[in-house]
Design a protein around this motif. Structure first.
Motif, PDB file in Angstrom:
ATOM      1  N   SER A 163      98.997  40.271 126.841  1.00  0.00           N
ATOM      2  CA  SER A 163      99.995  41.095 127.522  1.00  0.00           C
ATOM      3  C   SER A 163     100.473  40.490 128.827  1.00  0.00           C
ATOM      4  O   SER A 163      99.740  39.770 129.502  1.00  0.00           O
ATOM      5  CB  SER A 163      99.397  42.469 127.817  1.00  0.00           C
ATOM      6  N   PRO A 220     100.532  45.012 132.784  1.00  0.00           N
ATOM      7  CA  PRO A 220     101.487  45.630 131.860  1.00  0.00           C
ATOM      8  C   PRO A 220     101.930  46.972 132.427  1.00  0.00           C
ATOM      9  O   PRO A 220     101.159  47.638 133.118  1.00  0.00           O
ATOM     10  CB  PRO A 220     100.688  45.830 130.573  1.00  0.00           C
ATOM     11  N   SER A 221     103.163  47.340 132.139  1.00  0.00           N
ATOM     12  CA  SER A 221     103.665  48.601 132.682  1.00  0.00           C
ATOM     13  C   SER A 221     102.837  49.782 132.186  1.00  0.00           C
ATOM     14  O   SER A 221     102.850  50.841 132.778  1.00  0.00           O
ATOM     15  CB  SER A 221     105.120  48.776 132.281  1.00  0.00           C
ATOM     16  N   GLU A 265      96.839  41.150 122.675  1.00  0.00           N
ATOM     17  CA  GLU A 265      98.295  40.987 122.690  1.00  0.00           C
ATOM     18  C   GLU A 265      98.749  39.907 123.663  1.00  0.00           C
ATOM     19  O   GLU A 265      99.936  39.617 123.760  1.00  0.00           O
ATOM     20  CB  GLU A 265      98.971  42.319 123.079  1.00  0.00           C
ATOM     21  N   ASN A 301      94.863  44.135 125.828  1.00  0.00           N
ATOM     22  CA  ASN A 301      95.604  43.108 126.578  1.00  0.00           C
ATOM     23  C   ASN A 301      95.256  41.708 126.072  1.00  0.00           C
ATOM     24  O   ASN A 301      96.127  40.856 125.908  1.00  0.00           O
ATOM     25  CB  ASN A 301      95.269  43.154 128.073  1.00  0.00           C
ATOM     26  N   GLY A 315     100.085  46.836 116.040  1.00  0.00           N
ATOM     27  CA  GLY A 315      98.870  46.048 115.835  1.00  0.00           C
ATOM     28  C   GLY A 315      97.641  46.876 115.520  1.00  0.00           C
ATOM     29  O   GLY A 315      96.760  46.433 114.789  1.00  0.00           O
ATOM     30  N   ALA A 316      97.572  48.071 116.085  1.00  0.00           N
ATOM     31  CA  ALA A 316      96.370  48.887 115.896  1.00  0.00           C
ATOM     32  C   ALA A 316      96.524  49.900 114.768  1.00  0.00           C
ATOM     33  O   ALA A 316      95.659  50.745 114.555  1.00  0.00           O
ATOM     34  CB  ALA A 316      96.024  49.604 117.200  1.00  0.00           C
ATOM     35  N   GLY A 321      95.743  52.357 122.039  1.00  0.00           N
ATOM     36  CA  GLY A 321      96.834  52.704 121.127  1.00  0.00           C
ATOM     37  C   GLY A 321      98.199  52.716 121.791  1.00  0.00           C
ATOM     38  O   GLY A 321      99.111  53.412 121.334  1.00  0.00           O
ATOM     39  N   VAL A 340      86.875  41.838 120.530  1.00  0.00           N
ATOM     40  CA  VAL A 340      86.377  41.535 121.868  1.00  0.00           C
ATOM     41  C   VAL A 340      85.426  42.645 122.294  1.00  0.00           C
ATOM     42  O   VAL A 340      85.780  43.825 122.271  1.00  0.00           O
ATOM     43  CB  VAL A 340      87.544  41.465 122.869  1.00  0.00           C
ATOM     44  N   MET A 382     103.287  55.451 132.794  1.00  0.00           N
ATOM     45  CA  MET A 382     103.773  54.523 131.783  1.00  0.00           C
ATOM     46  C   MET A 382     105.240  54.199 132.007  1.00  0.00           C
ATOM     47  O   MET A 382     106.041  55.080 132.243  1.00  0.00           O
ATOM     48  CB  MET A 382     103.643  55.161 130.396  1.00  0.00           C
ATOM     49  N   ASN A 409      91.619  43.139 110.681  1.00  0.00           N
ATOM     50  CA  ASN A 409      92.987  43.613 110.953  1.00  0.00           C
ATOM     51  C   ASN A 409      94.044  42.959 110.052  1.00  0.00           C
ATOM     52  O   ASN A 409      94.976  42.307 110.540  1.00  0.00           O
ATOM     53  CB  ASN A 409      93.339  43.388 112.428  1.00  0.00           C
ATOM     54  N   GLY A 457      90.772  44.984 126.296  1.00  0.00           N
ATOM     55  CA  GLY A 457      90.658  44.441 124.931  1.00  0.00           C
ATOM     56  C   GLY A 457      92.021  44.340 124.263  1.00  0.00           C
ATOM     57  O   GLY A 457      92.349  43.331 123.633  1.00  0.00           O
ATOM     58  N   GLY A 515     103.345  41.462 132.279  1.00  0.00           N
ATOM     59  CA  GLY A 515     103.703  42.567 133.156  1.00  0.00           C
ATOM     60  C   GLY A 515     104.681  42.041 134.178  1.00  0.00           C
ATOM     61  O   GLY A 515     104.930  40.829 134.227  1.00  0.00           O
ATOM     62  N   HIS A 536     112.174  42.513 132.386  1.00  0.00           N
ATOM     63  CA  HIS A 536     111.558  41.485 133.227  1.00  0.00           C
ATOM     64  C   HIS A 536     112.508  40.283 133.279  1.00  0.00           C
ATOM     65  O   HIS A 536     112.359  39.316 132.538  1.00  0.00           O
ATOM     66  CB  HIS A 536     110.216  41.069 132.640  1.00  0.00           C
TER      67      HIS A 536
END
Ligand code: FAD
Lengths: 480, 451
Positions: free
Chosen positions: A148, A132-133, A146, A143, A78-79, A72, A204, A478, A451, A141, A150, A370
């Motif tokens: 993802s 990812p940060s 998305e 990641n 998305g979730a 989450g 996944v 985070m 979804n 899952g 980093g 980034h």
């Protein structure tokens, strides 16, 4: 199906203790890291692929939407549960099933926390590159869903470059393996098509991911610039010089001030920008690259440089960057984090535009991002208790995204479209483009129960039920 | 699904109503455009996206079977088509190269030759780090459709890791895009990935954007001679596990079952080629590390190759089995996990010795690939080819791997399933094909599972 019977059916599959359906308990699952929310009929916590498959099959028979959920931490909604859906939380499925050091791969369950994978394979001298940060909390899952990125994806690529094969539960409950433990086998690249599908094509349940050998040597450099423009120019210079840094991260004046105020980090008070650059490889290569990076930064006007190669000293250089988001919390009660991406040669222009949006809207905007791959993260600071501020903040975010698209960029570099940006998709894609994406989805998930309501324009979207994005504390590991 | 084919004359006449005369190849040229011996009824050579879309739309409406063609260099790849009504050649399409050196990205039309792209990138000190077969001839569209990667994929990954955006024409002629021109992007689904290696069965790639890389400052090749294939593969793994690992590494077993002038069986030679690409400062140490490891791993002889010889060697390795000068023959690519490549290639070697097949083997131990090429016309015989392919598939299955027939002379090829079993995902692949090409007009029969 009556709700009671549905709950009983779910309980039979995953066990009584692993279905949440009381309205008070569901509250915690209304949110992710984004600004949206929605309430599911139930949240289930399966412990195996078979359980996931049975839950999905039950939902499919009853025509109920399902929404996969990892940790989450997603920032685009998305979730977030579709109305009346069953949310499937994969956090109990968190095992590392196999580590094949000889072939540098691991087979993991989807609920595994990203950082836990790198930590566990460290003794074998390996790590999982996409970082990812949020890696202390987000799941593999999530990641995969998305795609993802980093900070270190600049050199090593994002999630899609590191996923070899997936076990997926499709909308009717069928279980299918796509991809192989190696690349190059016959057939369409289903894994490539699936990664980044934001939970809309299947769930996944296992992932085969690549691991990389830890580099022999790493050097982190911090360059302080009087002006943001100079730092942006340095980014272009370094990229253009043929060097391949593993990470290039930037903080602007406001972020530096916030970090200074919160942590007393020792940046010059008048600094306009700080650039963090990391290079890795074998020792000779690293010292050569580090020297070139230093020279280029100086040539662009860096007023101060620090460098470190030893792990704890490097961590100190990163601390300010990693603590920035938390520190910004001290400047305003709320922030809205925008994720846009531009060709890196356009950084300067777009950052100026972000400054104009800030002035025009009256909201301070901090930039922590980034820089090496042109992925902006303007952070709009505000106080949602002030009447009318929230919609104005969202509008300012929209302005920034439009500016990104205007210079040849895109709407999201790593956080996904989800609910947040689906209304903006027509800025970049025609109906025909979107239809092609829908065809891809229909090959995997024809009924649309997987979804639903995300990515594609139409239906409820961001801003309905806007909630204050709480500041994520830096001590949870985070940052953005 | 296929509508009854229109007569050749009618088909050409219909095309002529949409395209200017120069966009339709003369009837006398048809044989030149045959796909695996299947001669098309017409060939459209559009010069613009509009013309291409119009031809596609017509074909789709009429249910004509379309085969897309770039330079034709790799048209042999894939199964023998069930029929071809219309060949769509992209050689006349606009060949724009839009290079943004400061962004390390490039956007390029499908009809552009890879060699032309590399030349343009090279002027800015950059390249697309790929080395597929026949790089000098193939077009970008053909390269994306066939996705045959070469030795450099060890360090740089495949096309899937470099493509950041794509424009594609669907079978109905509608042009769609996915991705963009930025190096990091998750806006919308990654439809482009589905088209890479799809052999034009899902759409016609018109244009693609790529991440490119700076040209390495140093490019050095080491050559090591070994007594046996097994020994060379063992040495490869030693090298690949080391921080100084090369960017490309291939092992070659040359000239199996060949007899000398007196009729004695000659020993095949086994060479290992390691290509080190990278910065100046690190090269000395990396070369020393690699040489030492090779000697320790019982290389008979280790030496750097001259730059011209090295260039030729890597081209030969990339073109292995595809070089027109090698003539026709059976070319099979086998793959498995790197740790099992030794077992797989040993199996292939034993099989060839047992069956007295002449040929050579190129193994990429780090890539998990073994390619075997057995030249000669005996492979045109269905039984001979079928037996060999079956044996190779058996070896691949023993290591949970795959075996794809990249080339095989006709008529044997028509009797083979060149792809083999793509595994659990086949049902999804069929569904993808149904979604993207509902009338089944794009290259039917040439892809996995008869797609
Ligand atoms: C402070 C902070 C920093 C962040 N930094 C970064 C960053 O640097 N880079 C970056 O890319 N992102 C970043 N993010 C965003 C977020 O962490 C990533 O998107 C992450 O991948 C989400 O993982 P999750 O497990 O939390 O997924 P969730 O938020 O639970 O879900 C995200 C999406 O994945 C789907 N999903 C989850 N599990 C599965 C599954 N098993 N199968 C199919 N679909 C599934 C969901 O349906 C949803 O659509 C950051 C977020 C925060 C809060």
């Amino acid at each position: 199906m009556k709700k009671k019977r549905l709950i009983e059916g779910l309980q039979r599959i995953v066990g009584k203790g692993y279905v949440i359906h009381h309205p008070d308990d569901l509250l915690a699952y209304e949110y992710d890291g984004s600004v949206d929310r929605g309430t599911a009929t139930a949240v289930v916590f399966p412990s195996s692929t078979v359980q996931v498959s049975q839950v999905v099959a039950l939902a499919h028979r009853e025509g109920i939407p399902v929404v996969p959920r990892g940790a989450g931490t997603g920032l685009s909604g998305g979730a977030i549960a579709a109305e009346g859906s069953i949310q499937i939380a994969l956090t109990r499925m968190r095992s590392i099933l196999e580590v094949d050091a000889a072939n540098r791969l691991a087979v993991v369950e989807p609920g595994l926390v990203n950082l836990d994978l790198s930590t566990s394979v460290a003794p074998q001298g390996l790590y999982y590159a996409p970082d990812p940060s949020s890696q202390g909390a987000c799941t593999i899952g999530g990641n995969v869903a998305e795609n993802s990125g980093g900070p270190h994806c600049l050199r090593y690529g994002v999630t899609t470059n590191h996923v070899l094969a997936l076990e997926v539960v499709l909308e009717d409950g069928s279980i299918v393996w796509i991809g192989d433990r190696y690349r190059g086998g016959p057939g369409y690249d289903l894994v490539g098509a699936f990664v980044g599908s934001e939970g809309m094509m299947g769930i996944v349940t296992k992932a085969v991911v690549r691991l990389l050998p830890r580099p022999e040597s790493v050097s982190t450099l911090m360059a302080v610039f009087p002006e943001m423009d100079q730092a942006s120019a340095a980014v272009s210079r370094v990229i253009g010089s043929g060097l391949l840094p593993t990470a290039m991260e930037m903080m602007d004046r406001l972020s530096i001030k916030a970090v200074e105020t919160a942590m007393g980090y020792g940046y010059p008070q008048n600094a306009g920008a700080v650039l963090l650059i990391e290079v890795d490889g074998i020792e000779e290569e690293v010292s050569e690259s580090a020297a070139s990076v230093k020279a280029l930064c100086r040539a662009e006007g860096a007023s101060e440089m620090r460098a470190a190669t030893e792990a704890s000293a490097r961590a100190r250089l990163w601390a300010g960057r990693k603590g920035a988001l938390g520190a910004l919390g001290a400047l305003a009660p709320n922030y809205y984090l925008v994720d846009g991406v531009v060709p890196r040669t356009q950084l300067l222009q777009v950052l100026r535009r972000v400054g104009e949006v800030s002035q025009g809207s009256g909201f301070p905007i901090a930039n922590v991002f980034h820089a090496g791959d042109g992925n902006l993260h303007p952070c709009i600071l505000f106080d949602e208790r002030q009447a009318g501020h929230t919609p104005r903040v969202l509008a300012a975010g929209g302005e920034i995204l439009k500016a990104c698209v205007e210079v040849g960029g895109a709407l999201t570099g790593e956080h996904g479209v989800g609910l947040e940006k689906k209304a903006y998709m027509p800025l970049l894609f025609t109906n025909a483009d979107l239809e092609a994406m829908l065809r891809l989805r229909r090959a995997f998930a024809p009924s649309g129960l997987m979804n639903p309501g995300k990515v594609f324009p139409g239906g409820p979207s961001c801003g309905e039920g806007f909630r204050p994005a709480s500041v994520v504390k830096a001590d949870q590991g985070m940052w953005v | 699904m296929r509508a009854k084919a229109t007569s050749t004359i009618a088909l050409r006449e219909r095309l002529a109503t949409l395209l200017p005369p120069e966009a339709i190849a003369p009837a006398s040229d048809m044989a030149r455009y045959a796909v695996d011996g299947v001669v098309p009824q017409a060939v459209a050579l559009p010069a613009s996206v509009e013309q291409l879309s119009a031809a596609l739309r017509l074909a789709n409406d009429q249910g004509w079977v379309v085969a897309v063609r770039g330079s034709g260099a790799l048209m042999e790849y894939g199964g023998v088509p069930k029929g071809v009504d219309l060949v769509l050649g992209l050689e006349r399409m606009a060949s724009a190269i839009d290079h943004a050196p400061g962004d390390l990205t490039v956007t390029v039309g499908a009809g552009v030759r890879l060699a032309a792209l590399q030349e343009a990138l090279g002027k800015a000190g950059q390249w697309l780090p790929v080395d597929p077969p026949l790089a000098g001839r193939q077009t970008m569209g053909g390269m994306l459709a066939t996705n045959l990667s070469g030795p450099l994929s060890l360090a740089y990954g495949g096309l899937r890791d470099m493509v950041i955006g794509m424009r594609v024409a669907g079978p109905d002629g509608v042009v769609t895009k996915s991705g963009g021109k930025v190096v990091k992007n998750v806006t919308g689904f990654d439809v482009g990935k589905a088209h890479i290696g799809a052999l034009g069965t899902l759409g016609v790639v018109l244009e693609a954007s790529f991440k490119v890389a700076p040209l390495p400052k140093k490019d050095v090749t080491l050559v090591a001679l070994f007594d046996s294939l097994a020994q060379a593969i063992k040495a490869s793994h030693e090298l690949l596990a080391h921080p100084s690992a090369p960017q490309a590494l291939e092992v070659v077993l040359m000239g199996m079952n060949r007899r000398d002038d007196e009729g004695r069986m000659r020993q095949p030679t086994c060479n290992l080629y390691a290509r080190l690409l990278g910065s100046e400062g690190a090269m000395e140490r990396r070369l020393a590390d690699c040489s030492r490891l090779l000697v320790q791993s019982r290389a008979v002889n280790v030496q750097p190759a001259g730059s011209q010889a090295a260039g030729q060697t890597w081209e030969w390795l990339a073109d292995f089995g595809w070089d027109p000068q090698a003539g026709s023959g059976l070319l099979v690519r086998l793959g498995c996990l790197p740790s099992q490549v030794g077992e797989l290639s040993q199996g292939i070697e034993e099989m060839m010795l047992r069956e007295l097949h002449q040929g050579s083997l190129v193994v990429g131990p780090g890539r998990g690939v073994a390619k075997v090429f057995m030249p000669g016309l005996k492979w045109a015989d269905a039984d001979t080819a079928g037996t060999a392919v079956e044996a190779l598939r058996g070896l691949a299955a023993g290591v949970q791997g795959y075996a794809v027939v990249e080339r095989c002379p006709l008529p044997a090829k028509a009797t083979l399933d060149v792809w083999g079993n793509p595994g659990d995902g086949l049902a999804l692949m069929r569904r993808l094909k149904e979604q993207m090409d509902p009338r089944g007009v794009l290259n039917p029969g040439r892809y996995v599972g008869g797609i």
